[in-house]
Scaffold this active site. Structure first.
Site, mmCIF file in Angstrom:
data_model
loop_
_atom_site.group_PDB
_atom_site.id
_atom_site.type_symbol
_atom_site.label_atom_id
_atom_site.label_comp_id
_atom_site.label_asym_id
_atom_site.label_seq_id
_atom_site.Cartn_x
_atom_site.Cartn_y
_atom_site.Cartn_z
ATOM 1 N N ASP A 471 0.856 -1.190 0.000
ATOM 2 C CA ASP A 471 0.000 0.000 0.000
ATOM 3 C C ASP A 471 0.891 1.239 0.000
ATOM 4 O O ASP A 471 2.100 1.168 0.269
ATOM 5 C CB ASP A 471 -0.888 -0.026 1.244
ATOM 6 C CG ASP A 471 -2.139 0.819 1.085
ATOM 7 O OD1 ASP A 471 -2.312 1.460 0.040
ATOM 8 O OD2 ASP A 471 -2.968 0.835 2.025
ATOM 9 N N GLU A 474 2.832 4.650 -4.276
ATOM 10 C CA GLU A 474 2.900 5.441 -5.516
ATOM 11 C C GLU A 474 4.256 6.144 -5.716
ATOM 12 O O GLU A 474 4.598 6.341 -6.895
ATOM 13 C CB GLU A 474 1.765 6.469 -5.526
ATOM 14 C CG GLU A 474 0.394 5.878 -5.753
ATOM 15 C CD GLU A 474 -0.104 5.041 -4.564
ATOM 16 O OE1 GLU A 474 -0.781 4.026 -4.807
ATOM 17 O OE2 GLU A 474 0.202 5.404 -3.417
ATOM 18 N N ASP A 550 -9.034 2.786 -2.883
ATOM 19 C CA ASP A 550 -10.108 3.293 -2.026
ATOM 20 C C ASP A 550 -11.325 3.729 -2.836
ATOM 21 O O ASP A 550 -11.642 4.922 -2.950
ATOM 22 C CB ASP A 550 -9.602 4.463 -1.194
ATOM 23 C CG ASP A 550 -8.421 4.080 -0.321
ATOM 24 O OD1 ASP A 550 -8.167 2.872 -0.176
ATOM 25 O OD2 ASP A 550 -7.756 4.977 0.206
#
Length: 845
Positions: A471, A474, A550
């Site tokens: 997670d 990026e 999300d």
């Protein structure tokens, strides 16, 4: 997860963490002001006229007055071209060496001063001005790339401060991934634009994970992996996982185009119009604009199956998830304690609901620090993991890349000793703010750092975890304004070439996935790793899958969930799924049920929600939802052998589990526009309910006979049917003649055969579960046919046909005497029903 809780209000900014985020945003801007050279005066450049050509295996190099084009056709029909000396390697997307050149394809003069390469599957022509056309062997135009345009500095070489390694040159000095040849702007850091034309009837798909789609409408799509900092819906772009991969479908044929460039960019798409302007077609257009890096491109042509097979051959076979990862999984940010984990797992067990895995989010860490455990809330995590495994439930751990920058933290100290963290142009460690506070970021583009990081997963395995999900990669740094990531001037190793975050950003998650996957392989060589990642890039399927991130709780979020899975599959990532129920808020019982029913037919079937969101356990929505959720779970478990087969076939062929309904008939224009249904493998068509209050829905059928699996009624396609969709189920249709493996009584493997239509045959493939290791698996081929009014199912071998050797259940027969006393289900033949979509009332709101 993302920084929404930190940037939502001034109250948050008043906290210590919020103040750190503000400071981080200011520091990011200051770092880039110092570390990036200002953009000065620029001049535009085009290739000019062709002056000469130099043949080479599979093609050659065409030289123009101001540029050069290297072009090659591989033996499999894949086409590569690169401008200004850009070659296929090095590349983060490719799995290894570039494919061999086609020895039969050669560069030869064409009309009007151009050149051409003729091969078995594609013909490539290069005009004297630098336009590149791809045509079928019959001469039908698939794609035309117009002469590109570059912008380069009028003076100066574009280098930034510093030299070499992670503290090396700004990628813009010719040391970028073009590798060799010209050190001009196309090879290093000059921005460029490439405009292309496709047939007027073409439809665009792909570009990674896009919430609007899967068909990509007219508009601009950014190529920059981004945390949207809130739960997203169909209108949000970009998202966590972008790829410069376009999948284009037209009457002329199907092709995939990949611009192998990891820099920030935009793709602007415009669909064409047939008969536009005095009866002439207006072609569809694609314009790719990149802020730097090489202009190099791969194109694969053929049927959809052949295209993705070629893509997998180029960028790597999809990782095969362990068998248990094909079952239902449950996650939540905020389980909070071992006691709560036991309560949730017991809830599944007591209600007779299957569960394969439970995921622990950042709240199980000690102070949110990666590779730690809060021993107060989880005093014996290995014991908990063993207890759950005895019940058939694996534990999966979240892993974030950011490391708390605190001396004394073992992970930070180990990384600092290795010089593993990214630095700025002055050699100072780059810091950002994430869940633990101020953090440092490993440079996963450095092989030594990847090896170090992969070794850290030993701690996760020792705690009893069976898999990981990446997670915040990026990567994310919380900021109240600006880009929530690292400064663009941040230095990276880039496999020893040196460069900055402008080039490394989009491959950061991909490189982290590689580090984790390779580390798990070293640590547990007898087990297939289970890894999926929120961010990634082209080729990420080599290391695992992904999920939606999300997605917002609401009916638009439900629709976006399907769009993401379909689009990612066409980019070569077959294993994915959404946060079932949505990430935020509290879904209504009806919405949760429809989401759950969709998830049961997708590869990654996982419920998940935020710490401040409503519960996602099926029993929390009342007895009716629980009953229908149990039915969806039972059907998922019954079809586990089919999912196992699809997973193996994805690895062998690159074909996704979940496919657009036009997969087998891309020439059907009506199917190209169908976005609310999908094929699961070749055998099943699933039509989820995506609208509130609907109890019937229209379903567009591909050609052939299809059976409603709930009623047994048969329908002939192509055409549209109107099917019942009560709350208890979603419409699922089986292709006539299909043979697929299912789980029978006592978990035995059974063949489910759907009767072929008169005068037609059918069949299917089966790959048996060989466990969670690396044991090889073989493909079993079965065929079905009607013989004297009987349905015959046979196994096809190299020596002919033989008895199937497995129990067979025949469905879709009426008045047919099957072979061997097989069980029959009656069927009432039906025709195409009127189109349309009707809504009905529901007791679940």
């Amino acid at each position: 997860m993302d920084g929404r809780e930190l940037v939502r209000s001034m109250k948050v900014f008043g906290s210590v963490q919020g103040l750190r985020a503000v400071w981080s945003a200011w520091r990011q801007r200051r770092t880039d002001v110092w570390g990036l050279p200002p953009r000065g005066a620029e001049r535009a450049r085009v290739p000019g006229l062709a002056v000469e050509a130099e043949p080479a295996p599979g093609g050659g190099t065409v030289r123009f007055t101001r540029s050069s084009l290297r072009i090659r056709v591989s033996s499999g029909g894949t086409v590569f071209w690169g401008w200004d000396g850009a070659g296929p390697l090095p590349s983060y997307a490719l799995a290894g060496e570039a494919p061999d050149a086609d020895p039969r394809a050669s560069l030869e003069p064409d009309t009007d001063g151009g050149w051409r390469i003729v091969s078995e599957r594609v013909t490539v022509t290069v005009s004297r001005h630098g336009a590149v056309e791809l045509r079928t062997p019959g001469g039908v135009l698939l794609r035309r790339d117009l002469p590109p345009r570059w912008w380069e500095p009028v003076a100066g070489d574009g280098t930034g401060p510093g030299t070499g390694g992670r503290t090396g040159t700004v990628a813009g000095d010719g040391t970028g991934p073009a590798g060799g040849g010209s050190a001009g702007p196309a090879a290093g850091g000059g921005r460029w634009v490439q405009r292309s034309e496709v047939p007027a009837d073409a439809r665009f798909f792909g570009l990674g994970g896009r919430a609007a789609g899967p068909r990509l409408r007219d508009g601009s799509y950014r190529l920059w992996n981004t945390d949207p900092q809130r739960a997203f819906g169909p209108g949000d772009d970009p998202l966590y996982l972008t790829m410069p991969v376009q999948f284009v479908v037209s009457d002329a044929g199907t092709h995939l185009v990949f611009h192998d460039n990891s820099w920030d960019g935009r793709v602007t798409l415009a669909e064409g119009e047939e008969g536009a302007g005095s009866g002439h077609d207006r072609p569809g257009t694609s314009e790719v604009r990149m802020t730097g890096g090489p202009l190099r491109c791969w194109v694969i042509v053929g049927t959809p199956a052949r295209v993705l097979h070629g893509w997998a051959a180029l960028t790597g076979a999809p990782a095969l998830p362990p068998s248990w990862a094909l079952g239902p999984q449950h996650a939540r940010w905020g389980f909070g304690s071992a006691r709560e984990v036991r309560r949730v797992v017991a809830g599944y067990r007591e209600r007779g609901l299957p569960l394969s895995a439970l995921h622990l989010d950042i709240d199980h860490h000690d102070g949110h620090r990666v590779f730690t455990v809060d021993r107060e809330r989880f005093p014996d995590l290995p014991g908990l993991a063993e207890e759950l495994r005895e019940q058939g439930v694996r534990l999966v751990s979240i892993v974030d890349p950011a490391v708390k920058a605190e001396p004394g933290d073992p992970v930070y100290d180990g990384g600092a000793a290795l010089d593993a963290f990214v630095k700025d142009a002055r050699g100072q460690e780059v810091r950002g703010v994430v869940w633990p506070g101020e953090c440092a970021y490993p440079d996963f583009t450095d092989p030594a750092v990847r090896e170090w990081w992969g070794g850290l997963y030993e701690e996760r395995l020792r705690r009893g975890f069976a898999g990981v999900w990446h997670d915040m990669n990026e990567p994310v740094s919380f900021v109240p304004f600006g880009d929530p990531t690292l400064p663009r001037s941040t230095r990276h190793a880039l496999e020893g070439r040196g460069g900055d975050h402008r080039e490394a950003h989009n491959v950061y998650g991909l490189s982290m996935a590689r580090a984790g996957y390779e580390g798990l392989c070293r640590l547990r060589p007898d087990e297939r790793p289970f890894l999926f990642s929120r961010s990634g890039w082209a080729g990420m399927q080599r290391y695992g899958g992904t999920w939606s991130g999300d997605v917002a709780t609401g009916w638009p979020g439900l629709r976006a969930s399907l769009a993401l899975v379909l689009g990612l599959g066409l980019c070569g990532v077959p294993y994915s799924g959404p946060d079932v129920g949505g990430f935020d808020g509290s879904p209504s019982p009806e919405l949760f049920l429809r989401w759950y029913q969709l998830g049961a037919w997708l590869p990654l079937f996982r419920t998940h929600a935020a710490i401040d969101a409503g519960r996602r356990e099926p029993w929390e929505f009342g007895p009716e939802v629980l009953e229908h959720a149990r039915a969806a779970l039972a059907e998922r478990e019954r079809l586990r052998p089919y999912f196992t087969t699809l997973a193996r076939l994805a690895r062998m062929t690159g074909a996704p589990y979940v496919r657009p309904v036009w997969w087998g008939t891309p020439e059907d224009r009506t199917l190209r526009d169908c976005e609310d249904a999908f094929l699961l493998g070749d055998a099943l068509l699933v039509a989820p309910v995506l609208a509130r209050g609907a109890d019937r829905r229209a379903v567009r059928l591909p050609r052939g006979r299809w059976y409603d699996t709930a009623t047994g009624r048969a329908y002939e396609g192509p055409g549209q049917v109107l099917l019942d969709a009560p709350l208890s189920r979603v419409p699922v249709l089986a292709r006539a003649g299909a043979v697929l493996p299912v789980r029978g009584e006592g978990d035995e493997l059974v063949l489910e055969a759907w009767a072929p239509a008169a005068g037609r045959t059918g069949g299917g493939l089966v790959v048996r579960d060989t466990g969670d290791g690396w044991e090889p698996a073989s493909i079993e081929r079965y065929q079905s046919r009607l013989v004297d009014g009987r349905v015959v199912v046979e196994r096809v071998t190299d020596d002919g046909v033989e008895e199937p050797g497995l129990p067979v259940v025949v469905r879709g027969c009426e008045g047919v005497d099957p072979v061997g006393g097989l069980q029959l289900d009656g069927v009432q033949a039906g025709g195409i029903q009127p189109g349309g979509f009707q809504s009905g009332g529901s007791d679940i709101q």
